[in-house]
Design an enzyme around this catalytic site. Sequence first.
Site, short mmCIF file in Angstrom:
data_model
loop_
_atom_site.label_atom_id
_atom_site.label_comp_id
_atom_site.label_asym_id
_atom_site.label_seq_id
_atom_site.Cartn_x
_atom_site.Cartn_y
_atom_site.Cartn_z
N LYS B 103 45.43 36.31 45.01
CA LYS B 103 44.24 36.03 44.20
C LYS B 103 43.78 34.61 44.54
O LYS B 103 44.52 33.65 44.30
CB LYS B 103 44.56 36.13 42.71
N GLY B 164 40.42 31.19 29.80
CA GLY B 164 41.07 30.79 28.56
C GLY B 164 40.13 30.54 27.39
O GLY B 164 40.58 30.21 26.31
N ALA B 190 39.09 36.63 33.56
CA ALA B 190 38.81 35.39 32.80
C ALA B 190 37.72 35.57 31.75
O ALA B 190 36.73 36.27 31.98
CB ALA B 190 38.43 34.23 33.71
N GLY B 191 37.94 34.94 30.63
CA GLY B 191 36.93 34.90 29.58
C GLY B 191 37.11 35.92 28.47
O GLY B 191 36.48 35.83 27.42
N ASN B 212 45.14 37.18 30.71
CA ASN B 212 46.40 36.47 30.45
C ASN B 212 46.35 35.79 29.09
O ASN B 212 46.96 36.23 28.13
CB ASN B 212 46.68 35.46 31.56
N THR B 213 45.53 34.72 28.97
CA THR B 213 45.51 33.95 27.72
C THR B 213 45.26 34.80 26.46
O THR B 213 45.96 34.59 25.47
CB THR B 213 44.46 32.83 27.82
#
Lengths: 379, 270
Positions: B103, B164, B190-191, B212-213
């Site tokens: 990635k 995040g 993301a986001g 992830n986050t």
Amino acid sequence: MAESVLVIGGGIIGLSCAWEAAKRGFRVTILEKDTFGGQASGAAAGMLAPFSENTESPDPFFRLCLDSFFLYPSWVHEVEEASGRRVELCRSGSLNVAFHEADLLPMHTRLAWQQTYGVPCEMLSELELRRLEPELSQQAIGALYCPGESHVFAPLLVDALMEVCSKVGVRLIPHAGQLTKLEAGASSGVSVTMTDAGSWHADRVVVCTGAWSGLLEKWFPLTLPVHPIRGQICSFDGTLGDIRHMVFSSQAYWVGKNDGSLVCGASEDVAGFDRSVTERGINRLTKWSGRVFPFLQGSPPQRSWAGLRPATRDGWPLIGCVPGITEVILASGHYRNGILLSPVTAAMVGDLLEGKAESYNNAFRVDRFSRTAERTGSG
Amino acid sequence: MNTRLNDPFVIGGHTLQSRFFLGTGRFPSPAVLQQALEASGTQVITFAVRRINLDDLADDNVLQHVANRGFVYLPNTSGASNADEAVRIARLARSAGLGNWIKVEISAHHRTLLPDPIETLRATERLVKEQFIVLPYTSDDPVLCHRLEEAGAAAVMPGGAPIGTGLGILNPYNLGLIVEEARVPIIVDAGIGSAQDVVQAMELGADGILANTPIAKAQDPVFMALAMKLAVEAGRLSRRAGRIPKKRYASASSELKGRLFEFAGTEGEG
């Protein structure tokens, strides 16, 4: 007569809470199932490092760590004065070492928000880093330096807290065995039964049972996802070479202690309640130690040990009264930060015993995982 | 009914059953990480190469907890600030035995961590030539996503919002255009804040989600992993099922005509 308080669990959190309660005028007894300071407290390297341990964002947990960090010097001073013992609070500063160029960007991100909290931190170039920590591997290319971070010697702190507790009249009962019964009612106070120490009665109870805290689910309508994570830790002969700061890397950390030992920790093992030290776990630490500090290559640790840390589902501790049952206070789930969080936890528990409101917007409240109870109104 | 059986998801020659990729960072404990991975049903996990013990993968802090579970590793170049660094990190990862998926994540700004589009494209071109299976994390610009596809990306991973932040899909119009044009899988990376963002992205036509986050920092990461797994499936099915057009006024789901009791029918049966 003063109100009586039972503290269940004689780790660093239980001892700190007991001392605080006694100072506030409560009659206190601590029941420890085994030996004092034997679990997560024993596995701790004693780092007081709110910045190095919170690298992401200034959330309530960071605030809790920071508040406790600021309480530490005067708290330790009081412990030392009252006990006549030294706990070796050492303001060594910390280095978070970069081994890849890609480590630098996240360090700058961290620095940008951490700089605003009144404790100086800065980025060090490779050259500056070598001057501060000459024995570090040549692979290190820079570091985030936080000169204010410090450490204590956790076993000495446990001993000193036992001493100050005794001096203010706390009864310390070791080898009490497992908690098998806990009953509480507004008028009747609390009754507690331990397998090897019989039954006890008091006005209030503070439960500081670390990795074992999930057992409260048996007696109260709470969901308490506390689980043990084994920490294996070892120490080397510190005279082999000079390490001046607490050094953090992605795989391990190192702290030099006054007794000449160099502590290296720590694993985070998913092993249930198994406390054994494994060859693989310690080998991991020793191999990595040799890479980061070449003088440690091939030297076996002098000592290795393990303890169980209390982890929670969201990584934050549980500090508060059981809802609707103010006689029962829980202070647990401190995971990797129990030594650092002792003063602030003791202060919060002291306030709860005196009926003051919970703080930190109840971020650490003990019923935060008990959502179904909210809906049914049974909680 | 197992809907996933008829809906293969192929990246770099691998057929995946799950369209949900997970990052392994920021979890409160390795036990919670393991349970969240299990609940998510993911087959592909991503982690920052810079944090890995490349000399001894089996000993690594994080990988030791996820080894031998059949995951495809998608190491990422997070922390890289230009194409040269990203290429070096990718080579390190491959030679350490982390496989040939990479990635590309190149951020130029320490606060927004937004991807640098030009360096991301450069790194993608170079790594494709070096036989990597390249999944670039990129901003949600349709032209750039198309250029990354032309450069040989195995999948393109536009962000919904900065890493995040949990702000969700800030530009659904762009994501719709990206999906419309793409001939490689589009994975929203993301986001994402919660399961509703996942459903929205999948309904807009994304082929997969990387998160992830929002899982690791949820109050209960295990529940959120399961919620998002279900959201990926729900959003995918909803996209394939085809939504009704939006109308300005109500239309009853059963006709009023022919009912025995004319006034009882006003509630509809929908």
